[in-house]
Design an enzyme around this catalytic site. Structure first.
Site, PDB file in Angstrom:
ATOM      1  N   SER A 278      -3.420  14.756 -12.692  1.00 35.80           N
ATOM      2  CA  SER A 278      -4.634  14.689 -13.520  1.00 35.80           C
ATOM      3  C   SER A 278      -4.953  16.087 -14.021  1.00 35.80           C
ATOM      4  CB  SER A 278      -5.815  14.188 -12.680  1.00 35.80           C
ATOM      5  OG  SER A 278      -7.009  14.306 -13.425  1.00 35.80           O
TER       6      SER A 278
ATOM      7  N   ASP B  15       0.862  -1.184   0.000  1.00 42.36           N
ATOM      8  CA  ASP B  15       0.000   0.000   0.000  1.00 42.36           C
ATOM      9  C   ASP B  15       0.904   1.242   0.000  1.00 42.36           C
ATOM     10  OD1 ASP B  15      -1.608   2.157   0.666  1.00 42.36           O
ATOM     11  OD2 ASP B  15      -2.717   1.081   2.229  1.00 42.36           O
TER      12      ASP B  15
ATOM     13  N   TYR C 225     -11.042  14.921  -4.910  1.00 47.25           N
ATOM     14  CA  TYR C 225     -10.094  14.265  -5.823  1.00 47.25           C
ATOM     15  C   TYR C 225      -9.285  15.340  -6.562  1.00 47.25           C
ATOM     16  CZ  TYR C 225      -8.302  11.806  -9.964  1.00 47.25           C
ATOM     17  OH  TYR C 225      -7.492  11.315 -10.970  1.00 47.25           O
TER      18      TYR C 225
ATOM     19  N   LYS D  70      -5.105  16.118  -6.506  1.00 49.59           N
ATOM     20  CA  LYS D  70      -4.224  16.208  -7.673  1.00 49.59           C
ATOM     21  C   LYS D  70      -3.578  17.591  -7.752  1.00 49.59           C
ATOM     22  CE  LYS D  70      -4.714  11.981  -9.100  1.00 49.59           C
ATOM     23  NZ  LYS D  70      -3.586  11.038  -9.105  1.00 49.59           N
TER      24      LYS D  70
HETATM   25  N1  LIG Z   1      -8.422   6.894 -15.561  1.00 49.86           N
HETATM   26  C1  LIG Z   1      -8.574   8.208 -15.561  1.00 49.86           C
HETATM   27  O1  LIG Z   1      -9.577   8.719 -16.069  1.00 49.86           O
HETATM   28  C2  LIG Z   1      -7.519   9.098 -14.963  1.00 49.86           C
HETATM   29  C3  LIG Z   1      -7.461  10.434 -15.391  1.00 49.86           C
HETATM   30  C4  LIG Z   1      -6.483  11.271 -14.854  1.00 49.86           C
HETATM   31  C5  LIG Z   1      -5.596  10.767 -13.929  1.00 49.86           C
HETATM   32  N2  LIG Z   1      -5.674   9.464 -13.530  1.00 49.86           N
HETATM   33  C6  LIG Z   1      -4.704   9.002 -12.547  1.00 49.86           C
HETATM   34  O2  LIG Z   1      -3.923   7.967 -13.123  1.00 49.86           O
HETATM   35  C7  LIG Z   1      -3.486   7.074 -12.092  1.00 49.86           C
HETATM   36  C8  LIG Z   1      -3.824   5.659 -12.506  1.00 49.86           C
HETATM   37  O3  LIG Z   1      -5.218   5.548 -12.660  1.00 49.86           O
HETATM   38  P1  LIG Z   1      -5.924   4.400 -13.496  1.00 49.86           P
HETATM   39  O4  LIG Z   1      -7.035   5.041 -14.212  1.00 49.86           O
HETATM   40  O5  LIG Z   1      -4.911   3.611 -14.226  1.00 49.86           O
HETATM   41  O6  LIG Z   1      -6.565   3.558 -12.285  1.00 49.86           O
HETATM   42  P2  LIG Z   1      -6.799   1.987 -12.093  1.00 49.86           P
HETATM   43  O7  LIG Z   1      -7.806   1.886 -11.008  1.00 49.86           O
HETATM   44  O8  LIG Z   1      -7.027   1.308 -13.394  1.00 49.86           O
HETATM   45  O9  LIG Z   1      -5.368   1.502 -11.541  1.00 49.86           O
HETATM   46  C9  LIG Z   1      -4.862   1.945 -10.310  1.00 49.86           C
HETATM   47  C10 LIG Z   1      -4.093   0.820  -9.665  1.00 49.86           C
HETATM   48  O10 LIG Z   1      -3.599   1.329  -8.419  1.00 49.86           O
HETATM   49  C11 LIG Z   1      -3.761   0.322  -7.437  1.00 49.86           C
HETATM   50  N3  LIG Z   1      -3.840   0.949  -6.123  1.00 49.86           N
HETATM   51  C12 LIG Z   1      -4.887   1.618  -5.582  1.00 49.86           C
HETATM   52  N4  LIG Z   1      -4.587   2.014  -4.349  1.00 49.86           N
HETATM   53  C13 LIG Z   1      -3.317   1.589  -4.099  1.00 49.86           C
HETATM   54  C14 LIG Z   1      -2.443   1.694  -2.982  1.00 49.86           C
HETATM   55  N5  LIG Z   1      -2.845   2.313  -1.853  1.00 49.86           N
HETATM   56  N6  LIG Z   1      -1.204   1.165  -3.074  1.00 49.86           N
HETATM   57  C15 LIG Z   1      -0.806   0.531  -4.198  1.00 49.86           C
HETATM   58  N7  LIG Z   1      -1.594   0.375  -5.272  1.00 49.86           N
HETATM   59  C16 LIG Z   1      -2.830   0.904  -5.230  1.00 49.86           C
HETATM   60  C17 LIG Z   1      -5.061  -0.388  -7.814  1.00 49.86           C
HETATM   61  O11 LIG Z   1      -5.135  -1.692  -7.234  1.00 49.86           O
HETATM   62  C18 LIG Z   1      -4.971  -0.404  -9.334  1.00 49.86           C
HETATM   63  O12 LIG Z   1      -4.354  -1.590  -9.806  1.00 49.86           O
HETATM   64  C19 LIG Z   1      -4.188   7.532 -10.820  1.00 49.86           C
HETATM   65  O13 LIG Z   1      -3.298   8.311 -10.058  1.00 49.86           O
HETATM   66  C20 LIG Z   1      -5.343   8.374 -11.323  1.00 49.86           C
HETATM   67  O14 LIG Z   1      -5.743   9.331 -10.385  1.00 49.86           O
HETATM   68  C21 LIG Z   1      -6.606   8.613 -14.044  1.00 49.86           C
END
Ligand SMILES: NC(=O)c1ccc[n+]([C@@H]2O[C@H](COP(=O)([O-])OP(=O)(O)OC[C@H]3O[C@@H](n4cnc5c(N)ncnc54)[C@H](O)[C@@H]3O)[C@@H](O)[C@H]2O)c1
Length: 258
Positions: free
Chosen positions: A149, A68, A162, A166
């Protein structure tokens, strides 16, 4: 003109947090294909192991470390395990992130608020405590890339806390960059727009195709981000081609931030 090398990360060692899914998985796979040894962190063991297998089956190099990112002990163990396994550390990607579901700011409970800030913001602090001394001891700099983000620059209603997390990560990126520049440690952030990952439904006001279409209609290039889009930008930002770029907040958003 700059000639790009195929193996741009040959023999570099990188940690990617939250690499078991979505953007993190895409980044980890792209780094490994570019020659890096990658530590695949995720809180979800099966997801971390699956991505590791995918990479190693292609003849590239990865090792899973379950943990984590918001837990100081887990972060220290992850960094130590990476260094023990691959001998050094060059790149830290703070990608793991979560959100509260899209709702009024008044309907997000305190525990959820704290969890969002622990995973999205505190983890970057914890990783700094562990990776920066290692970078300094190695004496050849290092790279930190934070996955923020576009929501941190151009917030949407319903995602207030959220967006704030960010925004904090973006400020941290710039402050860290200026403090670490003299040590040749670069710190940058990517700002993706809504992406085609398992996290996406939590950003939407409701789970309908209308809500999805409304979200996409705010992106000038008319589509969601893909893990490949984010991986390409990440690869450039951590590579030597970006060696004079620090404190930069790169929007990977099809124009959403304009
Ligand atoms: N998908 C979007 O629309 C989007 C847009 C802008 C930014 N982001 C950012 O991109 C990053 C990745 O997002 P994503 O869309 O790939 O999400 P996702 O949910 O597909 O993947 C995130 C991964 O992080 C893991 N995770 C969650 N909490 C954790 C912790 N405490 N310790 C270790 N691992 C942990 C989850 O198990 C998951 O495998 C994030 O920081 C998110 O805020 C996503």
């Amino acid at each position: 003109m700059l000639k790009l090398r195929a193996m741009r990360l040959k023999d570099k060692v990188a940690i990617v947090t939250g690499a078991g899914s979505g953007f993190g998985s895409g980044i980890a796979q792209r780094f490994a294909a570019a020659g890096a040894h990658v530590i695949i962190n995720d809180i979800d063991r099966a997801a971390a192991e699956q991505v590791t297998l995918l990479i190693n089956n292609k003849g590239h190099s990865a090792v899973p470390v379950v943990g984590d990112v918001s837990c100081a002990k887990d972060m220290a163990r992850m960094v130590a395990r990476g260094i023990e396994h691959f001998g050094s550390l060059d790149i830290m990607v703070n990608n793991a992130g979560i959100t509260h579901t899209n709702r009024s700011m008044l309907d997000v409970d305190e525990a959820t608020f704290e969890r969002v800030f622990a995973v999205n913001v505190k983890a970057c602090y914890l990783s700094a405590l562990n990776v920066i001394p290692q970078f300094i001891n190695q004496g050849r700099g290092g790279v930190i890339l934070n996955i923020a983000s576009i929501a941190g620059l151009r917030p949407r209603p319903g995602l207030t806390w959220y967006c704030a997390s960010k925004g904090a990560l973006i400020a941290m990126t710039r402050a860290m960059a200026v403090e670490l520049a003299e040590k040749s440690i670069r710190v940058n952030a990517l700002c993706p727009v809504a992406g085609d990952t398992p996290l996406l439904p939590r950003f939407l006001a409701d789970n309908t195709s209308e809500a999805m279409a409304a979200m996409i209609s705010t992106i000038p290039m008319g589509r969601l981000a893909t893990p490949g889009d984010i991986a390409d930008a990440a690869l450039f930002m951590v590579s030597d081609e970006a060696s004079f770029i620090t404190g930069s907040i790169l929007e990977v958003d099809g124009g959403r931030g304009i």
